[in-house]
Design an enzyme around this catalytic site. Structure first.
Site, PDB file in Angstrom:
ATOM      1  N   ASP A  43     -85.935  23.276   8.189  1.00 58.84           N
ATOM      2  CA  ASP A  43     -85.592  24.755   7.738  1.00 58.84           C
ATOM      3  C   ASP A  43     -83.896  25.004   8.132  1.00 58.84           C
ATOM      4  OD1 ASP A  43     -87.436  26.087   6.428  1.00 58.84           O
ATOM      5  OD2 ASP A  43     -88.512  26.990   7.864  1.00 58.84           O
ATOM      6  N   ASP A 101     -56.760  56.457  13.105  1.00 62.36           N
ATOM      7  CA  ASP A 101     -55.483  56.960  13.471  1.00 62.36           C
ATOM      8  C   ASP A 101     -54.556  56.753  12.297  1.00 62.36           C
ATOM      9  OD1 ASP A 101     -56.099  57.489  16.245  1.00 62.36           O
ATOM     10  OD2 ASP A 101     -55.832  55.414  16.832  1.00 62.36           O
ATOM     11  N   ASP A 120     -56.791  53.660  20.877  1.00 61.65           N
ATOM     12  CA  ASP A 120     -56.034  52.746  21.535  1.00 61.65           C
ATOM     13  C   ASP A 120     -55.817  53.276  23.121  1.00 61.65           C
ATOM     14  OD1 ASP A 120     -54.332  54.870  21.122  1.00 61.65           O
ATOM     15  OD2 ASP A 120     -52.925  53.942  19.856  1.00 61.65           O
ATOM     16  N   ALA A 180     -98.134  28.930  11.084  1.00 62.47           N
ATOM     17  CA  ALA A 180     -97.723  28.716   9.695  1.00 62.47           C
ATOM     18  C   ALA A 180     -97.081  30.077   9.446  1.00 62.47           C
ATOM     19  CB  ALA A 180     -98.725  28.361   8.771  1.00 62.47           C
TER      20      ALA A 180
END
Length: 920
Positions: free
Chosen positions: A729, A332, A629, A286
Site C-alpha cells: 500500500d 502588505d 514583517d 481489514a
C-alpha cells in the site's frame, strides 16, 4: 519585605524622576548588591516567560492512544488470547511504527518565544554599591540603574535619567530608522513606545550614552507582553487535523462495532469461538487503514519540501493543506506587491514639473540642484561605494541619494555627517525627518523631508523662480493639495522638501518643533516603487480561484489604491479605509465592512490593525493568509490561519511566529503555495480513495466466511492483510501525493471551511464502485481456483487435507488479486473527473516505481518458499497467475467509463456560449 518596592508595572513617561525614585525606592546611584539580591527573589529573573515545553512521554502516549491505535490494540489482544502470538506481535509493531512516526512529526514545534529571547543580552552594566559593575542580565531588578552606550542591547524597560542616545526600535515597532531618546524629552502623546525618555527591553543603542533606571523586567516588559500574547494566541488544529481525527474515530467505531456485531453472527452460523475471534481480528484489521496516518504525514512532508524549493518555507506540515482552503489574503504593499526599490520619477518645482527620468543636463536648474541637495543631506542611508558593493538604508532615502548624484550634487556619507549639527529622525506619527546642517558659508540650515500633509503646515514660504522665496498663500496650498492627490492617484509616493536658514543666535535644542517652523517649501519629489512583474499574473490566478485580496499598508491610501489597481486588486472605485477610520469602527461595523465581496485598501494601518482584521475575517468563517514583517505583526501572524512572514525584510520574531516564510518576499509565492496546498489536498483525497477502496475486497472474504458458517474457507489471512496494508500500500499511496495538478485546479472556488476531506461521493466511489468491483474479482478468482481443484462448499481445506495446497493457492490468488486491483485503483484515483490521457500515463514516475515495487514484493511472497508458512501463501501456476493480470485493467477501465459519463453529463448541464448569448 523591607527595602523592596511594590511597583512592578511600567512607568509614566511624564512622572517626575523624584516620584519615580520614591516609588521604586532607589536613586540615581542605583541599588546595593544585597538589595538587588532581595528584589531578585521578589520579582524573579529577568527572563521572558517560556512555554512549558513538550513532555515527550505524554506526547508519545497521546499517539499510542489514537483511536486507530486503540482498535488495533483490541485486535492484538484478541490475537494473543487465541494463541496467535506472531499475529499479535505484528499488530503491536504496526501500532508502535505509526505512533513513533507521528510523534517525530509533532516535535516540530513553533519557536516564537525562543526567538524573542534571543533579543536579550546575557550581561548588563549597572551601578551597584555606587560603582559600575557587569552583571548577568537575568539578575536585573526594578530600581537598578543601567549604563547604556553605543552598541549595547537594552536588557529591561527603563526610564532615562541623564544623557541622550539613539535607539533601534525595529524589534518592537518595525521602524528601521533609529529614534532619539533622552532624559529631557518628555511627551505624553501617543503610545509608550513613542515616549522619548523610555527605553525597552530587546532594543539596541546605536549612538550616544545614557543612564536609566529599570522600571520593568521579564514578563512585565513590552517584549514580555508580545511574548505572552504570542503564547496566548496558540495555534489551533488545522481543518485537515480536525477531519482526520473525526475520520479516525469513525473508522475505529465502525471497525470495533463490526467486530462486536459479527462475532455472535459467526457463532450463530456455526463457527467456533476461536474461529469467530479470528474473524473479528480480520474484520478489525481489514477496516483499519494502518497506512493512513503515516501516508498523510509523508504526503504533507513532500508538499513542504516542494514549496521550499519554490521560495516558501512552511513550518507546520498541516499548514500545507490549510493553504489550499485559503479564501482571503491580507497583504502588505511595499516589498510584497512592489519591488521595494524606489526611484525618483517626477520633481515638482515652483517653476514647473520635471520628468526626472528623462531630465537632460540642460534642464537641471539651480532650483533642482538645491532641492536635490536638501533632500540628500536629510538622510542616513549610504549608497554603495563600489560597483559590487551593497547600499544600506531606507529605499526612499537611497532613491533621493541617487537623484542627487544624477544631477551633479553627490553627497558622500562622511561629507554629510561632517556638516551635521543635529538630527531629528523620522517620526512615524509626525511622518517627517529633519536635520540641522552647516552650509558652505558657515551658516546653519534646517532641512526637512516627509509626507506633504505634515511638511506643508511647517512652511510659510515657497521657493521663487530664479531664486529668493515668496509667501506660501492659501491658493498655493490648494493647488499643491490637488497636485499631491494627482500624484498619489498615479501610484507615486510623494515627499515634500523644505529648508530654513537659521539665525546665528538660534539655539539648537531637543525641541524639533522650535526648528521645524517658518520653513520654505523647495518642491515635491514623486517616487515610484514599481509592482513586481509576476504579481499581476498571480493576482489574476488568485481571483480565478475565488480568493479575495485586501491590502493592509502604512502607505498613503491613494498610492496604495493605484498600485492595487495596477496589479488587478479591486475595481476603479476600490474602497480605502484609513487607520483612523478603522480605529473608529465598532466590531459589528468592521464585520459588515468585511462581509461584502469587495477588496479593500487599509491605508496608514498599524500592525495592531492586522490582528483586528484577522479576527473579524476568521469570525466570518474565512480562511485567512496574513503577511507581516515586524515584531508587532507576530500576534496577527499567529492568529491568522496562515501567517506569512518575509524572509528577506522580516524580523526574526515575525519569521518565528509565522506559519510560512517567503524567502523571496514575493506575493506570487503565496499563490504558488495556495495552488500547492490545493494539489496536496486533492492528492490526499486520492490516496484516501486508494486506501479505502481495497478495504472492501479485504472485508468481503471474512463476511463470506462468517455468513457461510465456515462452509467457504477464509479467502485471506490476517497477516496477508497486514502485508497489503503495510507492504504493497505505502509506496503507491505515497506516490499519489506527487500527482500533478488536475486540469482546472485553480479555476474552482475555495472549498468550504467545514467541508470534510472524506465526502459521500468519495465513499460511494471507493466502496460501492471500485471496492465492489474489486471484491467480485477477488472472490471470483478465489472460488474459481478452489473449484478447479474439485472443492465443494463445506469440504475441509485445513493442514493435512488433500485440498490444503489448492486452498493456499486460492488464498494467494485472492491476495494477489487485491494487489492487482490496487494497481487499477491507483491509476483510476489519479483524476477525479479528467481522463487519464489528460494528465498522461507517465506523468507520475514515482507511481510507476511504487507499483513496480509492490509487484516485486508480492511476487517475492508468492515465490519465496520460506515465507509461505508465515503468510499462508503458495507458488502459483502460470494459468493461475494469468488469472489476475486483467484485474487492473478491469478496475481502471470501469472508472474511466464512469468519469467519461460524468464529463458528458457536466457538458450537457453547462449551456454553450451561443445559448448564453441568445439568452442574454
Amino acid at each position: 519585605m523591607a527595602g523592596t518596592t511594590s511597583r512592578s508595572g511600567p512607568s509614566d513617561p511624564s512622572e517626575p524622576l523624584v516620584t519615580l525614585f520614591r516609588d521604586l525606592r532607589t536613586s540615581a546611584l542605583g541599588l546595593s548588591g544585597r538589595e538587588a539580591q532581595r528584589r531578585l527573589l521578589v520579582y524573579g529573573p529577568n527572563e521572558l516567560p517560556q512555554s512549558s515545553g513538550r513532555q515527550w512521554p505524554a506526547e508519545l502516549l497521546k499517539q499510542l492512544t489514537h483511536p486507530l491505535a486503540l482498535v488495533l490494540v483490541v485486535a492484538a489482544v484478541l490475537a494473543w488470547l487465541t494463541g496467535t502470538v506472531i499475529l499479535a506481535a505484528a499488530i503491536i509493531a504496526v501500532i508502535v511504527l505509526n505512533a513513533g512516526f507521528a510523534f517525530v512529526q509533532e516535535l516540530q514545534a513553533e519557536r516564537a518565544v525562543e526567538a524573542l529571547a534571543a533579543y536579550l543580552p546575557t550581561h548588563a552594566r549597572v551601578i551597584r554599591d555606587r560603582q559600575r559593575a557587569d552583571v548577568e542580565a537575568r539578575t536585573l531588578v526594578p530600581g537598578d540603574v543601567l549604563v547604556i552606550s553605543e552598541g549595547d542591547r537594552v536588557c529591561a524597560d527603563a526610564r532615562i535619567i541623564d544623557g541622550a542616545l539613539e535607539v533601534d526600535l525595529s524589534t518592537l515597532t518595525g521602524e528601521s530608522l533609529p529614534a532619539a531618546r533622552s532624559a529631557d524629552h518628555v511627551n505624553t502623546a501617543g503610545s509608550r513606545l513613542q515616549a522619548r525618555n523610555l527605553m525597552f527591553s530587546g532594543t539596541a543603542c546605536t549612538e550616544g550614552e545614557a543612564r536609566a533606571v529599570v522600571t520593568a523586567t521579564g514578563a512585565h516588559t513590552e517584549l514580555g507582553r508580545v511574548a505572552a500574547l504570542s503564547q496566548r494566541t496558540g495555534r489551533t488544529d488545522s481543518p485537515l487535523e480536525r477531519q482526520v481525527k473525526r475520520v479516525a474515530w469513525l473508522i475505529a467505531l465502525v471497525a470495533a462495532g463490526a467486530g462486536a456485531v459479527f462475532v455472535p453472527l459467526g457463532v450463530a452460523a456455526g463457527l467456533s469461538w476461536a474461529a469467530a475471534a479470528t474473524f473479528a481480528i480480520g474484520l478489525i484489521v481489514a477496516n483499519v487503514p494502518e497506512g493512513l496516518l503515516p501516508t498523510i504525514t509523508l504526503a504533507l512532508a513532500v508538499g513542504v519540501r516542494d514549496l521550499a524549493r519554490r521560495g516558501a518555507v512552511v513550518k507546520r506540515l498541516s499548514a500545507v493543506e490549510t493553504l489550499g482552503s485559503t479564501t482571503v489574503i491580507c497583504t502588505d504593499k511595499t516589498g510584497t506587491l512592489t519591488e521595494n526599490k524606489m526611484r525618483v520619477t517626477k520633481i515638482w518645482l515652483p517653476g514647473g514639473e520635471v520628468e526626472f527620468e528623462n531630465c537632460s543636463p540642460a534642464a537641471q536648474s539651480p532650483e533642482l540642484r538645491v532641492l536635490a541637495y536638501s533632500a540628500a543631506v536629510c538622510t542616513t542611508a549610504e549608497l554603495a561605494s563600489q560597483p559590487l558593493g551593497s547600499a544600506t538604508g531606507d529605499p526612499t532615502e537611497l532613491a533621493l541619494l541617487e537623484a542627487a548624484r544624477s544631477v551633479g550634487v553627490p553627497l558622500t556619507p562622511p561629507a554629510r555627517d561632517a556638516g551635521r549639527r543635529a538630527v531629528f529622525h523620522f517620526d512615524p506619527h509626525l511622518r517627517r525627518m529633519s536635520t540641522v546642517d552647516a552650509e558652505g558659508d558657515g551658516t546653519l540650515a534646517v532641512h526637512t523631508k516627509g509626507a506633504p500633509e505634515t511638511v506643508l503646515p511647517c512652511c510659510t514660504d515657497i521657493a521663487g523662480i530664479g531664486g529668493g522665496q515668496n509667501e506660501l498663500t492659501d491658493l498655493d496650498r490648494t493647488r499643491l493639495t490637488a497636485l499631491i492627490d494627482s500624484y498619489a492617484a498615479q501610484g507615486l509616493r510623494i515627499l515634500a522638501i523644505a529648508r530654513r536658514r537659521l539665525d546665528d543666535d538660534t539655539v539648537i535644542g531637543p525641541d524639533r518643533a522650535a526648528l521645524e517652523h517658518g520653513m520654505c517649501l523647495l518642491g515635491l519629489v514623486a517616487m515610484l516603487d514599481p509592482p513586481r512583474l509576476q504579481v499581476l499574473d498571480a493576482i489574476t490566478q488568485a481571483h480565478r480561484a475565488g480568493i479575495r485580496i485586501h491590502v493592509v499598508t502604512g502607505d498613503n491610501g491613494l498610492t496604495a489604491a493605484q498600485i492595487a489597481r495596477r496589479v488587478g486588486i479591486g475595481a476603479a472605485g476600490v474602497q480605502i479605509v484609513t487607520g483612523e477610520q478603522l480605529d473608529a469602527l465598532s466590531e459589528p461595523q468592521l464585520d459588515h465592512l468585511l462581509s461584502g465581496g469587495e477588496e479593500i485598501i487599509f491605508a496608514r494601518s498599524s500592525p495592531e490593525a492586522k490582528l483586528r482584521i484577522a479576527d473579524a475575517l476568521r469570525a466570518q468563517g474565512q480562511v485567512v493568509a496574513m503577511t507581516g514583517d515586524g515584531v508587532n505583526d507576530a500576534p496577527a501572524l499567529h492568529r491568522a490561519d496562515i501567517g506569512v512572514a518575509m524572509g528577506r525584510s522580516g524580523t526574526d520574531v515575525a519569521r518565528e511566529a509565522a506559519t510560512m516564510v517567503l524567502t523571496d518576499d514575493d506575493f506570487g509565492t503565496i499563490v504558488v503555495a495556495i495552488e500547492a496546498g490545493r494539489r496536496v489536498y486533492d492528492n490526499i483525497r486520492k490516496f484516501i480513495l486508494y486506501i479505502f477502496t481495497h478495504a472492501v475486497p479485504e472485508v468481503v472474504p471474512f463476511l463470506a466466511f462468517a455468513v457461510s458458517g465456515g462452509a467457504i474457507p477464509l479467502p485471506l489471512t490476517v497477516l496477508q492483510i497486514l502485508a497489503i496494508d503495510l507492504g504493497t500500500d505505502i509506496l503507491p499511496a505515497l506516490a499519489l501525493s506527487r500527482e500533478p495538478a488536475e486540469p482546472g485546479l485553480m479555476d474552482r472556488p475555495p472549498r468550504p471551511r467545514k467541508e470534510g476531506i472524506i465526502r459521500g461521493a468519495l465513499l460511494l466511489r471507493a466502496w460501492a464502485f471500485l471496492g465492489a468491483i474489486s471484491a467480485v474479482l477477488v472472490m471470483g478468482g478465489f472460488l474459481l481456483v478452489l473449484s478447479q481443484a474439485g472443492w465443494h462448499p463445506g469440504d475441509p481445506t485445513g493442514l493435512g487435507t488433500p485440498l490444503h495446497h489448492s486452498y493456499q493457492q486460492a488464498t494467494t490468488v485472492a491476495w494477489l488479486g487485491i494487489i492487482a486491483c490496487q494497481i487499477g485503483t491507483a491509476f483510476a484515483a489519479r483524476t477525479e473527473h479528467a481522463s487519464l490521457r489528460a494528465i498522461g500515463v507517465f506523468s507520475n514516475p514515482a507511481l510507476l516505481v511504487g507499483i513496480a515495487a509492490a509487484a516485486v514484493f508480492a511476487l517475492t511472497l508468492v515465490y519465496t518458499p520460506f515465507l509461505h508458512p508465515v503468510f499462508g501463501t503458495a507458488a502459483l501456476r502460470a494459468d493461475q497467475l494469468m488469472l489476475v493480470i486483467p484485474f487492473p485493467f478491469i478496475v481502471w477501465g470501469a472508472d474511466e467509463l464512469r468519469r467519461l459519463w460524468l464529463r458528458v453529463r457536466a457538458r450537457r448541464r453547462t449551456p454553450s456560449p451561443t445559448m448564453q448569448t441568445c439568452a442574454a
